[in-house]
Design an enzyme around this catalytic site. Structure first.
Site, PDB file in Angstrom:
ATOM      1  CD  GLU A  29      -2.513  -1.547   2.507  1.00 43.50           C
ATOM      2  OE1 GLU A  29      -2.482  -0.725   3.438  1.00 43.50           O
ATOM      3  OE2 GLU A  29      -2.984  -2.700   2.623  1.00 43.50           O
ATOM      4  CB  SER A  57      -6.694  -5.899  -0.602  1.00 42.93           C
ATOM      5  OG  SER A  57      -7.593  -4.964  -1.158  1.00 42.93           O
ATOM      6  CD  GLU A  58      -4.053  -4.503   5.014  1.00 40.75           C
ATOM      7  OE1 GLU A  58      -5.284  -4.740   4.856  1.00 40.75           O
ATOM      8  OE2 GLU A  58      -3.608  -3.354   5.165  1.00 40.75           O
ATOM      9  CB  ALA A  82       4.242  -5.092  12.855  1.00 39.99           C
ATOM     10  CG  HIS A 127      -1.287   2.189  13.997  1.00 43.39           C
ATOM     11  ND1 HIS A 127      -2.630   2.224  14.269  1.00 43.39           N
ATOM     12  CD2 HIS A 127      -1.171   2.460  12.668  1.00 43.39           C
ATOM     13  CE1 HIS A 127      -3.294   2.514  13.149  1.00 43.39           C
ATOM     14  NE2 HIS A 127      -2.430   2.660  12.174  1.00 43.39           N
TER      15      HIS A 127
END
Ligand code: TPP
Ligand code: TPP
Ligand code: MG
Ligand code: MG
Lengths: 316, 330, 316, 330
Positions: A29, A57-58, A82, A127
């Protein structure tokens, strides 16, 4: 020796490997704009064929990396933070980590999942995770945690050349740090620790972002007359047990610093190895300096209390 | 059908391949009953026309991903029969050395990127393979087979979106066999699956999945378009599985999820038998010739199964080779 | 005392809790037909409102559980095989495990994710993982591993009443096992170990499916004159350290048996605790009997070699 | 618009809420510049009409999930202003006690199930909340706000499918602000997002997201239908963010991803100013009255920010309360 920021060392590593091997591609991304700066300029240099901005769209991205690798490419798959590895975890845990073995070794999957890990920037729980324990437990992925510009560059270049999947977890709080990075080829072999400091009184193992505070703590300890070895495992899976046990044989004392939550951390794994294979060497309890077992908090005083620092390490 | 039916040789080849899959799986069904299979098996019996109709357009360089119900795709794409039996039997000679079993038969040299135990797991892999094919510029294509149940996985829409944006040479082939495990499709998928392509600007086709020529036709258009750089297609092939979701399911299910009448009714539209009948009706194949093929296949299957069944078990020492080690990389 | 199979004990637990509290609901793929038999009959009994077959959409299902729990329901979310937790991992790791803490504790999330874990049935790598290490590291979820019909029932009932998310990992290889299950209310408190055998020479900690072979190994060891304590932690996060350390204080020897891959396993965590808080008690190296760090193989001789059995435990 | 415009009082309330969000976020923008915010902030400035137009139909019992750009949704749904400032400032008095920050403002008592740092993360949560609402039979509804970038997450199609199958009282509101971080929407989303509902049999609307009355109208239909048991709706509201993706982005981006002219051009369609003008043109609000409201809001925002900024930092001891403990359950 030229000084570089970690982010530029990573950038150099990707560029050098993409120059070296035209089958290296980069997806993720906003890798074009580059949120962290590590992929900056790469799309302009190598073009939109080899460098692809993906949608958010992981699940697909992590799997596309597997498919493209199985079909002959070396894929750098940039996951940004991560925590987003969790969003695309199926293809990492069920496909990338298993496909080669499930197929009887008839395929190689050269993939590097890059992600920026850990706290220290008030980005709160979603995050700030250090997910290396979950990844280390999969058994089918190299897990790498650099601690400086030079280790980031050397490990990443090795990771890109590795024929098996690697998760490269750059500490998010250390991207701007400067360090010496010699010109030319730097390769840090996967699975090998670096001993950053030779003391002899205590073995201090520190992971990723924790290496700097550990080195600082070692200086503090020296004032108290304790001269510590400081070991950076660099690769968390498979671990370089030998380097740790060798130091332990000299020191008899072990402290491990890991910015993961304590339970099932890399620190716990290292402690477990010491309690078994290193049992005869131990002269004191094995201490873990880790994050308490809860999500990372947002507010600075809370976050600071959760993440190990030099003071907590020195007093361990 | 809009264009001409394929030539005789091709139709006979389609039949041979469908009959091979059928016979191989009937062997596995009886092996299962005999207690010879160590793990679960999901049989493709009744769906043969789909894999065969699609894969007739593929060669070894093309890439394919499959499902937990993967023997048919593997064989249709040219996978070795004996190595498949050996794998399902758990033998050292298996196509994956006994590491994968029925749900993981794969042959990367033939573009078979593997059956997959994760429902929907092959979709993104195929998209990645299509990306590789696009970068290679050798007009290769990638095909993902997946079930109606798998269509509910979000990764399908992610792949549709990415394939459309990048114009990937990808054919997404949904085999709608009416059930997702024990749930009827309508209970777990709203609307018509093939309609989900249009919002992304992707062409779609819905075909009679029990008619190999209809599948062949639709797949030919899709794969041709993909090879020419025309981007992805979604195909929905309507079919039916004759066996259970997994062999032996009646032992653990308390209530039937479909009636015996329904199965009997659908068996009347058996793709292998229907196609056989058509070959005779159109004069492309004679009863004699077809029987000869069938006898050959019977022998081939029996020989493959028998020799695979005599193959040695793998030895645990080989597991060592799969452990990741230091220094492999640089 | 009536004998029951584990699968029926689980079934009873769900039914009793759904009878007790009408806000308990059950969602998951084919929970109506019930692949394992544990949810059999429940839809007929409680209706299609409270018992919902879902599409194969793990990402949504795990998140729907969070949303419905935040909006006042107690959600049992059935994930079938534990490997499918990875498919829906985002909502587990980033939402369920974090939302309560991120919100300053202003919400409770009563969710039980049920999954069938582990190998032993030649289902190969994608259906045989024991993912408890990854879950234990999240810090925001109870992780529970029953080992018998009675513990399955007691733990599951407690899990359903728990106001925080719980992952309930039933060993897939033990669903048919019979055991005594008394009639009436059985609640096994979360976070409490059970000592199944009192020996005094050795502390044998065994998790989930490993409890049976550990008990068998204890019998073998008795022949050799070693009388072992056998401890079943029952809850893997948070761990009942006290029970383990208390036994260790008597035995001085610790062996941990865990059907997870070794690296970052629960076994390693327990060993790490022993090497720290229990250091003064240890009289021998702490042994881990675990799965080698690789995906589970399909073929029976290979799978058998990977998964610990009584012989491997006894020789540890 | 097909039906009548809402009454004066409602329109004035919409304006007040939009202006409140604007002013609160301008405060945060200047706080950010002044280095007062510990973590990243994503501002909603320019999109206020969407949250306000939708949430005008919701009351406290209704449920809502939001995004990383969540202050607007929080305030539109009735979240407390001062507690929001205190949260973003990281203070003990914050709505989450300083645990969550800007990306996690939540107030469960008001049906605000939280901003969310995971793009697409709120979609399934809202579907779950809609399931709860359906089970409750109190005619409640759930709304998920999400961006155009989030539409690429597969969980959207999973939620569409499930919401259609179960006829959940769910409104999926996509705020298409033209960018997904630094990527233009067309680069990361194929086709038109609102078209993705039809294949599931779900009605959809595409509205001018900078017009609060247009949003109000479309949301009213969708929410009314959901309350009446008519199932889900997908709304796509076209809008634009005036600020960066994240405050301070120019410091780390090397190249501009949009031109200053583009931003200036879009600022001419500022939803707050356009609506203000319309209130005066339609005679519903006078300049005096609007100025009075704005002064009140200025005071309210200044007071909330100032007092929140003086609030104490949380003390680490409180972290203990979040550690899971033995025996909690039974
Ligand atoms: C991610 C995941 N979820 C659930 C399962 C369990 N499962 C195996 S097959 C199956 C049904 C698949 O239905 P469909 O896609 O229609 O394929 P079919 O079995 O009909 O060929 C399910 C739910 C799985 N293997 N993987
Ligand atoms: C799962 C996940 N992937 C990536 C990100 C990083 N990220 C944060 S915001 C964002 C863009 C979101 O775009 P959109 O949904 O259009 O919302 P907008 O920012 O325009 O309001 C991205 C990629 C994230 N937070 N979560
Ligand atoms: Mg099906
Ligand atoms: Mg956007």
């Amino acid at each position: 020796m030229p000084r570089k920021r970690t982010i530029h060392a990573i950038n150099d590593a990707i560029i050098e490997e993409m120059e070296r091997d035209e089958r290296v591609i980069l997806i993720g991304e906003d890798v074009g704009s580059s949120v962290f700066g590590d992929t900056r300029g790469i799309r302009n240099r190598f073009g939109r064929d080899r460098v692809r901005d993906t949608p958010i769209s992981e699940a697909a991205i992590t799997g596309i990396a597997v498919g493209a690798a199985a079909a002959g490419y070396r894929v750098i798959c940039h996951m940004m933070y991560a925590n987003f590895l969790y969003t695309g975890f199926d293809a990492i845990a069920n496909q990338a980590a298993k496909l080669a073995t499930m197929s009887g070794g008839r395929i190689k999957l050269p993939i590097v999942y890059i992600a920026f890990a850990g706290g220290g920037h008030s980005s709160a729980a979603q995050h700030s995770d250090n997910p290396h324990p979950a990844l280390m437990n999969l058994g089918g992925l190299y897990v790498v945690a650099p601690s400086s510009p030079i280790s980031a560059k050397g490990l990443l270049k090795s990771a890109i050349r590795c024929d098996d999947p690697v998760v490269f977890l750059q500490p998010a709080s250390r991207t701007g740090e400067q360090g010496d990075v010699p010109e030319g080829e730097i390769l840090a072999p996967l699975g090998r620790a670096r001993t950053l400091r030779h003391g002899g009184d205590l073995t201090l193992v520190a992971i990723g972002a924790m290496v700097r505070p550990a080195l600082r703590a070692a200086e503090e300890l020296l004032q108290e007359g304790i001269d510590a070895d400081v070991i950076d495992p660099q690769t968390l899976f498979p671990l370089d047990k030998g380097a740790i046990l060798e130091s332990l044989a000299r020191t008899g004392r072990l402290v491990i610093v890991d910015e993961a939550r304590d339970t099932c951390s890399a620190a716990s794994q290292i402690a477990a190895i010491a309690a078994d294979e290193g049992f005869g060497l131990l002269r004191a309890p094995v201490r873990r300096v880790t994050v308490p077992d809860m999500p990372i908090a947002y507010s600075p005083p809370l976050e600071k209390a959760l993440i190990p620092d030099a003071a907590r390490i020195a007093s361990a | 059908m809009t264009s001409a039916a394929p030539a005789r040789a091709l139709q006979m080849a389609l039949y041979r391949r469908m009959a091979l899959i059928r016979k191989a799986e009937e062997q596995l069904a009886s092996d299962f009953k005999a207690g010879l299979l160590p793990g679960p098996v999901h049989l493709y019996i009744g769906q043969e026309a789909v894999a065969v109709g699609v894969c007739a357009h593929l060669d070894e360089g093309d890439l394919m991903t499959s499902t937990h119900r993967g023997h048919g795709h593997y064989l249709a794409k040219g996978g070795d029969l004996r190595a498949m039996f050996a794998e399902v039997y758990g033998r050292a000679t298996g196509i994956c050395g006994g590491m994968g079993g029925s749900m993981h038969v794969a042959d990367f040299d033939r573009g078979i990127l593997g059956a997959n135990g994760i429902v929907g797991g092959g979709i993104a892999l195929a998209a990645g393979a299509a990306l590789a094919a696009q970068l290679d510029r050798r007009n290769r294509v990638a095909v993902a087979f997946f079930g109606d149940g798998a269509a509910a996985q979000g990764v399908l829409s992610e792949a549709l979106n990415i394939a459309a944006l990048w114009q990937l040479p990808l054919v997404l082939c949904c085999e709608n066999n009416g059930y997702s495990e024990f749930s009827p499709t309508a209970a777990v998928n709203a609307g018509t699956i093939s309609d989900r392509a249009a919002p992304f600007g992707i062409p779609a086709a819905r075909v009679q999945g029990n008619d190999p020529l209809a599948v062949w036709q639709a797949a030919g258009e899709a794969i041709g378009r993909a090879r020419r750089g025309g981007g992805p297609t979604l195909i929905e092939a309507e079919t039916y599985r004759f066996h259970g979701h997994v062999e032996g399911e009646k032992a653990f299910l308390k209530e039937a999820y479909r009636s015996d009448e329904e199965v009997a009714e659908r068996r009347r539209r058996d793709p292998v038998l229907m196609f056989r009948r058509r070959l005779i009706e159109t004069g492309l194949g004679s009863e004699d010739e077809l029987q000869r093929i069938e006898r050959e296949l019977d022998d081939e299957v029996a020989a493959a199964a028998a020799t695979a069944g005599d193959d040695p078990w793998p030895v645990p020492d080989m597991l060592e080779t799969f452990v990741l080690r230091a220094g492999d990389a640089a």
